[in-house]
Design a protein around this motif. Structure first.
Motif, mmCIF file in Angstrom:
data_model
loop_
_atom_site.group_PDB
_atom_site.id
_atom_site.type_symbol
_atom_site.label_atom_id
_atom_site.label_comp_id
_atom_site.label_asym_id
_atom_site.label_seq_id
_atom_site.Cartn_x
_atom_site.Cartn_y
_atom_site.Cartn_z
ATOM 1 N N MET A 1 1.027 -1.093 0.046
ATOM 2 C CA MET A 1 0.068 0.225 -0.093
ATOM 3 C C MET A 1 0.944 1.319 0.212
ATOM 4 O O MET A 1 1.782 1.429 0.807
ATOM 5 C CB MET A 1 -0.984 -0.003 1.105
ATOM 6 C CG MET A 1 -1.951 0.938 1.317
ATOM 7 S SD MET A 1 -3.342 1.251 2.415
ATOM 8 C CE MET A 1 -3.269 -0.388 3.190
ATOM 9 N N THR A 2 0.697 2.174 -0.770
ATOM 10 C CA THR A 2 1.353 3.269 -0.898
ATOM 11 C C THR A 2 1.294 4.484 0.229
ATOM 12 O O THR A 2 0.023 4.144 0.867
ATOM 13 C CB THR A 2 1.221 4.124 -2.422
ATOM 14 O OG1 THR A 2 -0.182 4.614 -2.396
ATOM 15 C CG2 THR A 2 1.590 3.191 -3.469
ATOM 16 N N ARG A 3 1.997 5.306 0.373
ATOM 17 C CA ARG A 3 1.918 6.158 1.574
ATOM 18 C C ARG A 3 0.653 7.021 1.349
ATOM 19 O O ARG A 3 -0.307 7.387 2.366
ATOM 20 C CB ARG A 3 2.860 7.272 1.615
ATOM 21 C CG ARG A 3 2.847 7.809 3.183
ATOM 22 C CD ARG A 3 4.103 8.368 3.388
ATOM 23 N NE ARG A 3 5.150 7.194 3.897
ATOM 24 C CZ ARG A 3 6.339 7.437 4.608
ATOM 25 N NH1 ARG A 3 6.636 8.716 4.910
ATOM 26 N NH2 ARG A 3 7.149 6.489 4.910
ATOM 27 N N SER A 4 0.430 7.315 0.198
ATOM 28 C CA SER A 4 -1.109 8.287 -0.068
ATOM 29 C C SER A 4 -2.100 7.501 0.252
ATOM 30 O O SER A 4 -3.187 8.053 0.596
ATOM 31 C CB SER A 4 -0.915 8.916 -1.454
ATOM 32 O OG SER A 4 -0.903 7.807 -2.500
ATOM 33 N N THR A 5 -2.278 6.087 -0.108
ATOM 34 C CA THR A 5 -3.522 5.279 -0.045
ATOM 35 C C THR A 5 -3.676 5.316 1.636
ATOM 36 O O THR A 5 -4.815 5.142 2.194
ATOM 37 C CB THR A 5 -3.232 4.083 -0.541
ATOM 38 O OG1 THR A 5 -2.778 4.292 -1.807
ATOM 39 C CG2 THR A 5 -4.329 3.306 -0.555
ATOM 40 N N THR A 6 -2.278 4.967 2.341
ATOM 41 C CA THR A 6 -2.516 4.758 3.608
ATOM 42 C C THR A 6 -3.033 6.273 4.583
ATOM 43 O O THR A 6 -3.822 6.066 5.090
ATOM 44 C CB THR A 6 -1.108 4.730 4.311
ATOM 45 O OG1 THR A 6 -0.746 3.319 3.758
ATOM 46 C CG2 THR A 6 -0.953 4.532 5.701
ATOM 47 N N ILE A 7 -2.709 7.415 4.052
ATOM 48 C CA ILE A 7 -2.959 8.807 4.347
ATOM 49 C C ILE A 7 -4.520 8.485 4.267
ATOM 50 O O ILE A 7 -5.518 9.135 5.102
ATOM 51 C CB ILE A 7 -2.274 9.932 3.615
ATOM 52 C CG1 ILE A 7 -0.949 9.891 4.367
ATOM 53 C CG2 ILE A 7 -3.014 10.956 4.065
ATOM 54 C CD1 ILE A 7 0.111 10.896 3.782
ATOM 55 N N ARG A 8 -5.077 8.436 3.095
ATOM 56 C CA ARG A 8 -6.458 8.604 2.571
ATOM 57 C C ARG A 8 -7.438 7.703 3.492
ATOM 58 O O ARG A 8 -8.253 7.794 3.887
ATOM 59 C CB ARG A 8 -6.676 8.238 1.100
ATOM 60 C CG ARG A 8 -7.953 8.566 0.810
ATOM 61 C CD ARG A 8 -7.820 8.587 -1.026
ATOM 62 N NE ARG A 8 -7.275 7.585 -1.590
ATOM 63 C CZ ARG A 8 -6.258 7.641 -2.356
ATOM 64 N NH1 ARG A 8 -5.339 8.773 -2.404
ATOM 65 N NH2 ARG A 8 -5.803 6.580 -3.064
ATOM 66 N N SER A 9 -6.787 6.434 3.748
ATOM 67 C CA SER A 9 -7.487 5.402 4.745
ATOM 68 C C SER A 9 -7.569 5.878 5.999
ATOM 69 O O SER A 9 -8.427 5.887 6.559
ATOM 70 C CB SER A 9 -6.780 4.166 4.514
ATOM 71 O OG SER A 9 -6.826 3.469 3.087
#
Length: 148
Positions: A1-9
């Motif tokens: 999982m990319t960091r931007s996806t983690t941030i969005r989640s």
């Protein structure tokens, strides 16, 4: 999982926890209003108890009326006792709701801190990448100026 996806989640989770906290706060406010109603009713019942029967009579009354007033007073006192029991149960439920609210609030705050840390780490990573690109461009420019 990319960091931007983690941030969005994480952002979505923080929003969900905020919604849960708001719902629990509204529920607790409703319970507080119910508690106040119970207390107001108990005050009214207490006033009715003290204003009726032998405690409220200043004149001599006949035995049938005294019996009727006594039954009324006992009924009001029984209702007041029932309200006191209901109030104590309600206050116990409120304590549980306050614990749930506190736990939800702590969970939201912790997720918020994790989100902020993750965003800070991504910003630092982006800053490092930008600085590296600028350093590479500056090095290439310096090398091109030196070769000429």
């Amino acid at each position: 999982m990319t960091r931007s996806t983690t941030i969005r989640s994480l952002g979505t989770l923080v929003q969900l926890r905020s919604t849960q906290v708001e719902r629990l706060e509204a529920d607790l406010a409703s319970q507080e209003a119910t508690r106040v109603r119970y207390q107001n009713n108990l005050q009214r019942l207490s006033a009715l108890t003290h204003g009726s029967g032998a405690s409220g009579a200043t004149l001599q009354i006949n035995p049938a009326m005294a019996l009727n007033c006594g039954a009324y007073k006992q009924g009001v006192m029984a209702l007041a006792d029932s309200h006191r029991i209901d109030l104590s149960l309600h206050q116990a439920n409120m304590a549980v709701s306050q614990d749930r609210l506190r736990d939800a609030w702590v969970g939201r705050e912790l997720l918020g801190k994790v989100l902020a840390r993750t965003q800070d780490a991504q910003a630092a990573e982006n800053e490092r990448a930008t600085r590296k690109r600028e350093d590479d461009i500056a090095t290439q420019s310096w090398m091109a100026g030196r070769a000429a």
